[in-house]
Design an enzyme around this catalytic site. Structure first.
Site, PDB file in Angstrom:
ATOM      1  N   TYR A 137      17.364   7.942   4.570  1.00 60.84           N
ATOM      2  CA  TYR A 137      17.683   7.246   5.850  1.00 60.84           C
ATOM      3  C   TYR A 137      17.947   8.074   7.161  1.00 60.84           C
ATOM      4  O   TYR A 137      18.351   9.207   6.933  1.00 60.84           O
ATOM      5  CB  TYR A 137      18.954   6.135   5.736  1.00 60.84           C
ATOM      6  N   CYS A 138      17.846   7.527   8.175  1.00 63.56           N
ATOM      7  CA  CYS A 138      17.662   8.241   9.538  1.00 63.56           C
ATOM      8  C   CYS A 138      16.814   9.437   9.300  1.00 63.56           C
ATOM      9  O   CYS A 138      17.196  10.752   9.648  1.00 63.56           O
ATOM     10  CB  CYS A 138      19.059   8.590   9.877  1.00 63.56           C
ATOM     11  N   PRO A 139      15.467   9.558   8.848  1.00 63.50           N
ATOM     12  CA  PRO A 139      14.594  10.557   8.653  1.00 63.50           C
ATOM     13  C   PRO A 139      14.131  11.471   9.957  1.00 63.50           C
ATOM     14  O   PRO A 139      14.133  10.766  11.088  1.00 63.50           O
ATOM     15  CB  PRO A 139      13.410  10.046   8.129  1.00 63.50           C
ATOM     16  N   LYS A 150      18.307  15.069   1.010  1.00 65.40           N
ATOM     17  CA  LYS A 150      19.016  15.321   2.346  1.00 65.40           C
ATOM     18  C   LYS A 150      20.315  14.869   2.140  1.00 65.40           C
ATOM     19  O   LYS A 150      20.840  13.836   1.531  1.00 65.40           O
ATOM     20  CB  LYS A 150      18.281  14.289   3.234  1.00 65.40           C
TER      21      LYS A 150
END
Length: 266
Positions: A137-139, A150
């Site tokens: 998420y939020c790459p 991550k």
């Protein structure tokens, strides 16, 4: 300048820490606060959306679900990035700097933040890779990861004369549960999960068994910056007003004339 909000309660407006940084950027740009400035903060239970997230077809309904049924404070930020859930296991680190006229190098700014985090994690034996982690998420291009999973994402907010680089660090806690929450938000918002995959995110306590956790790292991180100063009273007051303006402009559930909202500046 070093400011710490190490534990914002669940009742605190999630727009407030971002509004503090908006004020710091404004003041830094006018040479009224010393730079670089560092802001450390955590929030008990919040969910931060990116601008693109807020434009999903059912974003407002998904935000209501997070607030009413899951007990999260929800906001839309005006910096880059996408949806991120926050709790006390997530440490937010923001660096505010004055911009050089005519100079824009976002990659250099991201590298600076990655280097800052590397220096504070190295005493705990943590080394990380940099590069986008697909399915997180939020790459972004400057995702920080250990073993391909991550634990940290970076975003920027730029003003005319100053800017901030923001990092969320999953220091401890259940990263899979956070990812599942983001995936469910996207499902409800009409984003069909936006490819947030299981097994891609991790917290540092999960990825590096010797890491001592959020509290110990936060104390170490704070000590590296010196003695924390309180938010100046004028800044704390201004931040409340800025928070209200941010909500009015960016929350898709805000009421009011749409043309007027588009013309506001915060």
């Amino acid at each position: 300048m070093f400011i710490s909000h190490s534990h914002l309660p669940s009742t605190e407006d999630i727009y407030y820490p971002f509004a503090c940084e908006e004020w710091l950027c404004r003041e830094a740009g006018e040479d009224r606060v010393p730079v670089p400035a560092v802001h450390l903060w955590r929030h008990e239970r919040a969910f931060v959306l990116g601008l693109r997230d807020s434009r999903l077809p059912n974003a407002a309904a998904a935000m209501d679900w997070l607030e009413r049924e899951e007990g999260y404070r929800v906001m839309v930020r005006n910096s880059g990035g996408a949806a991120v859930p926050l709790d006390l296991g997530v440490v937010n680190v923001t660096l505010v700097r004055r911009g050089a006229p005519g100079k824009l190098d976002m990659n250099a700014d991201f590298r600076l933040m990655a280097g800052l985090l590397a220096g504070t994690l190295e005493p705990f034996g943590v080394a990380f890779d940099t590069g986008e982690v697909e399915g997180s998420y939020c790459p972004g291009e400057y995702d920080l990861s250990v073993g391909g999973r991550k634990f940290c994402g970076l975003a920027q907010r730029r003003q005319q004369r100053a800017y901030s680089v923001q990092a969320f660090v999953n220091a401890e806690g259940d990263a899979a549960a956070r990812a599942a929450l983001v995936r469910e938000f996207y499902r409800r918002a009409g984003g069909a999960g936006l490819d947030v995959r299981a097994g891609v995110m991790g917290s540092l306590t999960e990825l590096h068994p010797g890491f001592p956790g959020a509290e110990t790292w936060l104390r170490s991180l704070a000590a590296s910056f010196g003695i924390a100063a309180p938010m100046p009273p004028a800044g704390a007051s201004a931040a409340r007003d800025i928070a209200a303006a941010l909500r009015a402009r960016y929350d898709p559930r805000a009421t009011g004339d749409e043309d007027d909202k588009k013309g506001r500046s915060v």
